[in-house]
Design a protein around this motif. Structure first.
Motif, PDB file in Angstrom:
ATOM      1  N   SER A   1       0.827  -1.201   0.000  1.00  8.36           N
ATOM      2  CA  SER A   1       0.000   0.000   0.000  1.00  8.36           C
ATOM      3  C   SER A   1       0.864   1.254   0.000  1.00  8.36           C
ATOM      4  O   SER A   1       1.832   1.361   0.757  1.00  8.36           O
ATOM      5  CB  SER A   1      -0.909  -0.012   1.228  1.00  8.36           C
ATOM      6  OG  SER A   1      -2.020   0.831   1.046  1.00  8.36           O
ATOM      7  N   GLY A   2       0.517   2.198  -0.860  1.00  6.57           N
ATOM      8  CA  GLY A   2       1.268   3.434  -0.973  1.00  6.57           C
ATOM      9  C   GLY A   2       0.459   4.645  -0.559  1.00  6.57           C
ATOM     10  O   GLY A   2      -0.762   4.676  -0.717  1.00  6.57           O
ATOM     11  N   GLY A   3       1.161   5.644  -0.029  1.00  4.69           N
ATOM     12  CA  GLY A   3       0.513   6.887   0.374  1.00  4.69           C
ATOM     13  C   GLY A   3       1.056   8.082  -0.375  1.00  4.69           C
ATOM     14  O   GLY A   3       1.753   7.946  -1.388  1.00  4.69           O
TER      15      GLY A   3
ATOM     16  N   GLY B   1       4.834   9.949  -3.957  1.00  2.00           N
ATOM     17  CA  GLY B   1       5.231  11.085  -4.779  1.00  2.00           C
ATOM     18  C   GLY B   1       4.470  11.314  -6.057  1.00  2.00           C
ATOM     19  O   GLY B   1       4.237  12.456  -6.447  1.00  2.00           O
ATOM     20  N   SER B   2       4.103  10.234  -6.759  1.00  2.00           N
ATOM     21  CA  SER B   2       3.407  10.404  -8.034  1.00  2.00           C
ATOM     22  C   SER B   2       2.779   9.081  -8.457  1.00  2.00           C
ATOM     23  O   SER B   2       3.120   8.018  -7.934  1.00  2.00           O
ATOM     24  CB  SER B   2       4.377  10.874  -9.128  1.00  2.00           C
ATOM     25  OG  SER B   2       5.305   9.835  -9.432  1.00  2.00           O
ATOM     26  N   ALA B   3       1.890   9.177  -9.448  1.00  2.00           N
ATOM     27  CA  ALA B   3       1.268   7.965  -9.980  1.00  2.00           C
ATOM     28  C   ALA B   3       2.321   7.074 -10.631  1.00  2.00           C
ATOM     29  O   ALA B   3       2.307   5.842 -10.470  1.00  2.00           O
ATOM     30  CB  ALA B   3       0.172   8.336 -10.978  1.00  2.00           C
ATOM     31  N   ASP B   4       3.256   7.669 -11.347  1.00  2.00           N
ATOM     32  CA  ASP B   4       4.303   6.896 -12.024  1.00  2.00           C
ATOM     33  C   ASP B   4       5.179   6.141 -11.026  1.00  2.00           C
ATOM     34  O   ASP B   4       5.652   5.037 -11.297  1.00  2.00           O
ATOM     35  CB  ASP B   4       5.172   7.817 -12.884  1.00  2.00           C
ATOM     36  CG  ASP B   4       4.417   8.371 -14.091  1.00  2.00           C
ATOM     37  OD1 ASP B   4       3.386   7.762 -14.451  1.00  2.00           O
ATOM     38  OD2 ASP B   4       4.851   9.390 -14.649  1.00  2.00           O
ATOM     39  N   ASN B   5       5.388   6.740  -9.872  1.00  2.00           N
ATOM     40  CA  ASN B   5       6.270   6.133  -8.888  1.00  2.00           C
ATOM     41  C   ASN B   5       5.662   4.890  -8.242  1.00  2.00           C
ATOM     42  O   ASN B   5       6.368   4.148  -7.550  1.00  2.00           O
ATOM     43  CB  ASN B   5       6.637   7.153  -7.809  1.00  2.00           C
ATOM     44  CG  ASN B   5       8.081   7.025  -7.372  1.00  2.00           C
ATOM     45  OD1 ASN B   5       8.916   6.549  -8.145  1.00  2.00           O
ATOM     46  ND2 ASN B   5       8.377   7.438  -6.154  1.00  2.00           N
ATOM     47  N   PHE B   6       4.360   4.668  -8.457  1.00  2.00           N
ATOM     48  CA  PHE B   6       3.730   3.454  -7.926  1.00  2.00           C
ATOM     49  C   PHE B   6       4.270   2.207  -8.631  1.00  2.00           C
ATOM     50  O   PHE B   6       4.018   1.092  -8.191  1.00  2.00           O
ATOM     51  CB  PHE B   6       2.212   3.530  -8.068  1.00  2.00           C
ATOM     52  CG  PHE B   6       1.526   3.967  -6.807  1.00  2.00           C
ATOM     53  CD1 PHE B   6       1.035   3.046  -5.900  1.00  2.00           C
ATOM     54  CD2 PHE B   6       1.400   5.316  -6.524  1.00  2.00           C
ATOM     55  CE1 PHE B   6       0.426   3.455  -4.729  1.00  2.00           C
ATOM     56  CE2 PHE B   6       0.783   5.738  -5.347  1.00  2.00           C
ATOM     57  CZ  PHE B   6       0.298   4.809  -4.443  1.00  2.00           C
TER      58      PHE B   6
ATOM     59  N   ILE C   1       7.404   1.639   5.839  1.00  2.00           N
ATOM     60  CA  ILE C   1       8.586   2.285   5.271  1.00  2.00           C
ATOM     61  C   ILE C   1       8.267   3.768   5.125  1.00  2.00           C
ATOM     62  O   ILE C   1       7.351   4.147   4.389  1.00  2.00           O
ATOM     63  CB  ILE C   1       8.952   1.687   3.898  1.00  2.00           C
ATOM     64  CG1 ILE C   1       9.227   0.186   4.023  1.00  2.00           C
ATOM     65  CG2 ILE C   1      10.156   2.413   3.301  1.00  2.00           C
ATOM     66  CD1 ILE C   1       9.436  -0.506   2.681  1.00  2.00           C
ATOM     67  N   ASN C   2       9.009   4.607   5.849  1.00  2.00           N
ATOM     68  CA  ASN C   2       8.719   6.044   5.844  1.00  2.00           C
ATOM     69  C   ASN C   2       9.974   6.808   6.242  1.00  2.00           C
ATOM     70  O   ASN C   2      10.733   6.356   7.109  1.00  2.00           O
ATOM     71  CB  ASN C   2       7.578   6.358   6.816  1.00  2.00           C
ATOM     72  CG  ASN C   2       6.891   7.671   6.498  1.00  2.00           C
ATOM     73  OD1 ASN C   2       7.504   8.726   6.603  1.00  2.00           O
ATOM     74  ND2 ASN C   2       5.620   7.620   6.135  1.00  2.00           N
TER      75      ASN C   2
ATOM     76  N   ASN D   1      12.273   5.416  -2.190  1.00  2.00           N
ATOM     77  CA  ASN D   1      12.771   5.259  -3.559  1.00  2.00           C
ATOM     78  C   ASN D   1      14.053   4.431  -3.622  1.00  2.00           C
ATOM     79  O   ASN D   1      14.381   3.850  -4.655  1.00  2.00           O
ATOM     80  CB  ASN D   1      13.003   6.633  -4.195  1.00  2.00           C
ATOM     81  CG  ASN D   1      11.721   7.406  -4.384  1.00  2.00           C
ATOM     82  OD1 ASN D   1      10.907   7.076  -5.232  1.00  2.00           O
ATOM     83  ND2 ASN D   1      11.524   8.433  -3.562  1.00  2.00           N
ATOM     84  N   LYS D   2      14.775   4.383  -2.520  1.00  2.00           N
ATOM     85  CA  LYS D   2      15.980   3.559  -2.448  1.00  2.00           C
ATOM     86  C   LYS D   2      15.688   2.204  -1.800  1.00  2.00           C
ATOM     87  O   LYS D   2      16.191   1.173  -2.224  1.00  2.00           O
ATOM     88  CB  LYS D   2      17.068   4.292  -1.652  1.00  2.00           C
ATOM     89  CG  LYS D   2      17.526   5.601  -2.284  1.00  2.00           C
ATOM     90  CD  LYS D   2      18.558   6.298  -1.397  1.00  2.00           C
ATOM     91  CE  LYS D   2      19.008   7.615  -2.027  1.00  2.00           C
ATOM     92  NZ  LYS D   2      19.984   8.333  -1.162  1.00  2.00           N
ATOM     93  N   ILE D   3      14.862   2.237  -0.757  1.00  2.00           N
ATOM     94  CA  ILE D   3      14.594   1.030   0.029  1.00  2.00           C
ATOM     95  C   ILE D   3      13.762   0.007  -0.741  1.00  2.00           C
ATOM     96  O   ILE D   3      14.092  -1.184  -0.773  1.00  2.00           O
ATOM     97  CB  ILE D   3      13.898   1.397   1.350  1.00  2.00           C
ATOM     98  CG1 ILE D   3      14.840   2.205   2.232  1.00  2.00           C
ATOM     99  CG2 ILE D   3      13.413   0.140   2.077  1.00  2.00           C
ATOM    100  CD1 ILE D   3      14.175   2.809   3.444  1.00  2.00           C
ATOM    101  N   VAL D   4      12.670   0.448  -1.366  1.00  2.00           N
ATOM    102  CA  VAL D   4      11.751  -0.493  -2.010  1.00  2.00           C
ATOM    103  C   VAL D   4      12.418  -1.255  -3.166  1.00  2.00           C
ATOM    104  O   VAL D   4      12.302  -2.478  -3.246  1.00  2.00           O
ATOM    105  CB  VAL D   4      10.453   0.219  -2.471  1.00  2.00           C
ATOM    106  CG1 VAL D   4       9.550  -0.746  -3.236  1.00  2.00           C
ATOM    107  CG2 VAL D   4       9.712   0.789  -1.262  1.00  2.00           C
ATOM    108  N   PRO D   5      13.125  -0.569  -4.076  1.00  2.00           N
ATOM    109  CA  PRO D   5      13.800  -1.335  -5.145  1.00  2.00           C
ATOM    110  C   PRO D   5      14.828  -2.334  -4.595  1.00  2.00           C
ATOM    111  O   PRO D   5      14.951  -3.448  -5.111  1.00  2.00           O
ATOM    112  CB  PRO D   5      14.480  -0.243  -5.983  1.00  2.00           C
ATOM    113  CG  PRO D   5      13.639   0.978  -5.760  1.00  2.00           C
ATOM    114  CD  PRO D   5      13.233   0.888  -4.323  1.00  2.00           C
ATOM    115  N   LYS D   6      15.573  -1.942  -3.542  1.00  2.00           N
ATOM    116  CA  LYS D   6      16.545  -2.867  -2.955  1.00  2.00           C
ATOM    117  C   LYS D   6      15.843  -4.070  -2.331  1.00  2.00           C
ATOM    118  O   LYS D   6      16.310  -5.212  -2.450  1.00  2.00           O
ATOM    119  CB  LYS D   6      17.395  -2.143  -1.914  1.00  2.00           C
ATOM    120  CG  LYS D   6      18.416  -1.180  -2.507  1.00  2.00           C
ATOM    121  CD  LYS D   6      19.271  -0.552  -1.415  1.00  2.00           C
ATOM    122  CE  LYS D   6      20.318   0.397  -2.016  1.00  2.00           C
ATOM    123  NZ  LYS D   6      21.170   1.016  -0.967  1.00  2.00           N
TER     124      LYS D   6
END
Length: 345
Positions: A230-232, A236-241, A309-310, A330-335
């Motif tokens: 789940s994202g809040g 940052g943006s729709a694309d970042n989902f 994650i925040n 943006n760094k944590i989720v891809p890793k």
């Protein structure tokens, strides 16, 4: 008639197209708990046309009795005939408590029935229990016992209110889907079947249904998901989902979101978790870029495992999380996604 003459916990067993809705089973589970505290029984009220055969399912999920109101006028849900049916059952059998699902149908039906039978209704309850009211004794005021205490978010979710209806019966509440737990089905359970028909005379209050158009959606029902990513607003943006979708794809999860995301137009309303969205109970809930306001946590705090994650280490979401990671998503989720790819087959 005295209030003591009202007995039993009744559940409106919603069905659509002769198929019981999941909320009916959830309410029966809670009704069993309330009935045990009151030393009474549970009755399901089944309204429709040709629906009697659904009674056995209701028995398996906790109904001791099933009142069946069966009439051709009840084939499709319409406000007036269904209100007449349920209000007539209440006036005839006098239940102490009536529970209705806070679905589109229940939110239409519940308030009208409560007005028809001259009692109160507490909407969108998250907790139901039997207790004393007032909860804390007040000098020179009688404290009544065995009351239905109905708890719900209030003032836009900024506080929690516990409400009772001590002077009227029945005590009525609507409950959002996903909040209560259904019991494990009892194989072979039988319920007493009571057929009741108050009579239906179509008049100018009976809406005529000309056509039923069913909308098909490709959106997954997040209430059925075992893993939710789940994202809040912090995403940052729709694309970042996309980075959340990548994580969900690796672990077999489903993407959901907070209200802020829907308000920004990044995701559809069907994916919203929270007080004004859906209540979910997944095995694992990832809260990514979500601050954790009460409006959101009300819809996901019963998840088995919550991972937050925040970048803000003071975010309220960490108060309900089992595991927390402070940092840039943006760094944590891809890793995290890359590491999980190594272990998830």
């Amino acid at each position: 008639m005295g209030l003591e003459e009202y007995k039993g916990v009744y559940v409106y067993a919603q069905q659509v197209d002769n198929e019981l809705s999941g909320i009916a089973f959830e309410l029966l589970g809670k009704a069993k708990e309330l009935a045990a505290d009151l030393s009474t029984d549970v009755t399901a009220v089944l309204i429709g046309s040709g629906v009697k055969d659904l009674s056995n399912q209701l028995a398996e999920y906790g109904a001791d009795k099933v009142i069946v109101v069966d009439d051709p006028e009840l084939k499709e849900y319409r406000t007036e005939p269904y209100t007449h049916a349920l209000a007539s059952v209440i006036n005839e059998y006098k239940p102490e408590i009536v529970l209705v699902g806070a679905t589109a149908i229940g939110r239409d039906l519940g308030p009208r029935v409560s007005a028809r039978v001259a009692t109160g209704l507490t909407a969108d309850c998250t907790v139901l229990e039997i207790g004393d009211f007032p909860i804390n004794p007040i000098p020179n005021q009688e404290q009544k016992h065995n009351q239905l205490l109905m708890t719900r978010p209030a003032f836009g979710g900024n506080t929690i209110a516990t409400i009772a209806c001590p002077d009227n019966r029945p005590q009525m509440a609507t409950v959002r889907p996903g909040v209560m737990q259904k019991i494990e089905p009892i194989a072979g359970a039988q319920a007493e079947i009571i057929e009741y028909n108050p009579g239906f005379t179509p008049d100018n209050k009976y809406v005529e249904i000309l056509e039923v158009v069913k909308e098909l959606s490709d959106t997954v029902d997040i209430m059925d998901a075992k893993i939710l990513v789940s994202g809040g607003r912090g995403v940052g943006s729709a694309d970042n989902f996309k980075i959340l979708q990548d994580l969900a794809d690796v672990i077999g999860g489903t993407v959901s979101c907070s209200r802020a995301v829907v308000d920004n137009g990044w995701k559809p309303k069907e994916l919203q978790v929270g007080q004004t969205g859906k209540t979910v109970r997944p095995n694992v809930y990832f809260a990514i870029g979500i601050s954790g306001a009460i409006q959101h946590t009300a819809g996901m705090e019963e998840s088995d495992i919550i991972v937050a994650i925040n970048k803000d280490d003071t975010a309220p979401i960490f108060d309900v999380a089992d595991y927390g990671i402070v940092g840039d998503l943006n760094k944590i989720v891809p890793k995290l996604t890359e590491e999980l790819k190594k272990v998830v087959k």
